[in-house]
Design an enzyme around this catalytic site. Structure first.
Site: not given
Ligand code: NAD
Ligand code: UD1
Length: 350
Positions: A124, A148, A152
């Site tokens: 991430s 969290y 990572k």
């Molecule tokens: P998500 O929660 O939708 O998907 C994660 C999946 O992993 C879920 O289906 C959950 O049931 C499964 N899971 C969790 N722990 C498990 C375990 N111990 N064994 C088996 N399954 C398990 O999340 P996502 O948004 O699809 O994210 C996927 C990956 O990307 C995650 O590792 C997350 O940290 C990373 N990531 C997500 C974002 C984002 O904004 N969505 C940003 C950066 C990184």
């Molecule tokens: C957040 C997480 C980051 C994670 C990412 C994807 C935090 C501090 N950071 O990032 O670790 O990798 O999500 O899951 O939680 N905002 C609003 N109103 C809202 C929600 C968000 O104004 O209700 C603003 C935030 O202040 C930010 C932007 O929208 O400026 C994006 O926020 P968000 O979608 O939560 O993502 P990140 O903060 O970038």
């Protein structure tokens, strides 16, 4: 080639499963459904017309995990499974460290035992901690600000040590910026539990009438309109980035980190305006205090992924909004709705 997709039922995993199947890969999904529903996988089958094996297994459970490797010939693993809510990780850090770290270590041990040494890991942009220079390149200073993010960073380090111990591994650390959007079919998308923490799901739940009003956290940042700036990337582009990373692993051993972002920053108000324009829905909002831990501006330098993986995100902010809205309005309650009555279950849940 058979790809094991851990966390394949989740938001990014399900979109990546679609792209993998459509690119001709065989897949096996492993998920404990702690943050997802099997229905997302039925929808993946429906979109692609393909079936695949699914194991409902927790990665923390080593014995069950071994079944997956002993019963299948796996070529590579894409590892999405993990807990991902920043705020929750502050409340229950041990659960986050246990799930994310133990799960990954178990997975890698099994991969080593069964000689599967190609791994794509979901990292991430959060590993960049408080951002310095912009845009953020892969060699920027690392440092997480919450449990969290630390999981990572720690996993990245564990994987680097693993590669040092055995240069037959090929590992891609994909550092995602802000994935939003949904598949253009409207069949799969993001389905957060409870009130969303992230901006786009919050906006779309306001639009569909589930939430009254968006809180904008901070309008006094030194940005063009005072609100925070992020690099939003369409989840389908992100999914395609995983295919490019897999292709790269086929020919190169080593461990490399890649940013997956667009390189363009949009403010909160930009996203609200784009969403209103793309959907015709109005999004009422109020300005609130800054959210603790938020950076003012964060966007990627996507050059390395472009040069080494041949990956470039192409979907516009308008498309991100349109696709999110199609998913949200046809599935107002996410996967808990009852639109599935007549759909055929093609996934095998073991
Ligand atoms: P998500 O929660 O939708 O998907 C994660 C999946 O992993 C879920 O289906 C959950 O049931 C499964 N899971 C969790 N722990 C498990 C375990 N111990 N064994 C088996 N399954 C398990 O999340 P996502 O948004 O699809 O994210 C996927 C990956 O990307 C995650 O590792 C997350 O940290 C990373 N990531 C997500 C974002 C984002 O904004 N969505 C940003 C950066 C990184
Ligand atoms: C957040 C997480 C980051 C994670 C990412 C994807 C935090 C501090 N950071 O990032 O670790 O990798 O999500 O899951 O939680 N905002 C609003 N109103 C809202 C929600 C968000 O104004 O209700 C603003 C935030 O202040 C930010 C932007 O929208 O400026 C994006 O926020 P968000 O979608 O939560 O993502 P990140 O903060 O970038």
């Amino acid at each position: 080639m058979t790809i094991l997709v851990t966390g394949g039922a989740g938001y990014i995993g399900s979109h990546t499963c679609v792209e993998l199947l459509q690119s001709g890969y065989e897949i096996i999904v492993l998920d404990n459904f702690s943050n997802s529903k099997p229905k997302s996988l039925k929808r993946v089958s429906e979109i692609t017309g393909k079936s695949f094996k699914t194991y409902q297994i927790d990665l923390v459970n080593r014995n069950k995990l071994e079944d997956v490797f002993s019963q299948n010939k796996i070529t590579a693993v894409i590892h999405f499974a993990g807990l991902k809510a920043v705020g929750e990780s502050v409340q229950i850090p041990l659960e986050y460290y246990h799930n994310n770290l133990t799960g990954t270590i178990n997975l890698c041990e099994m991969m080593r035992k069964y000689e599967v040494k190609k791994l794509v890991f979901s990292s991430s942009a959060t590993v960049y901690g408080s951002t310095g220079d912009l845009p953020i390149a892969e060699n920027s200073r690392l440092g997480a600000t919450n449990p969290y993010g630390r999981t990572k960073l720690m996993i990245e380090e564990i994987l680097r040590d693993l590669y040092e111990s055995d240069h037959n591994w090929s590992i891609a650390l994909l550092r995602y910026f802000n994935p939003i959007g949904a598949h253009s079919s409207g069949l799969i998308g993001e389905d957060p539990k409870g009130i969303p923490n992230n901006l786009m799901p919050f906006i779309s739940q306001v639009a569909v009438g589930k939430l009254e009003c968006l809180n904008i956290y901070g309008n006094d940042y030194s940005t063009k309109d005072g609100t925070g700036i992020r690099d939003y990337i369409h989840v389908v582009d992100l999914a395609i980035g995983h295919i490019r990373a897999l292709e790269n692993l086929e020919n190169n051993n080593g461990i490399e980190a890649f940013n997956l972002g667009t390189g363009t920053g949009y403010s909160v108000l930009d996203l609200v305006n784009a969403f209103e324009k793309a959907t015709g829905e109005s999004i009422p909002y109020v300005m609130k205090e800054r959210r603790p831990g938020d950076a003012a501006v964060c966007f990627a330098d996507p050059t390395k992924a472009m040069e080494q993986l041949g990956f470039k995100a192409t979907r516009s902010i308008e498309m991100m909004c349109e696709d999110t809205w199609r998913w949200q309005k046809t599935n107002p309650n996410g996967y808990t709705g009852n639109l599935e009555l007549n759909r055929k279950d093609q996934a095998t849940v073991l």
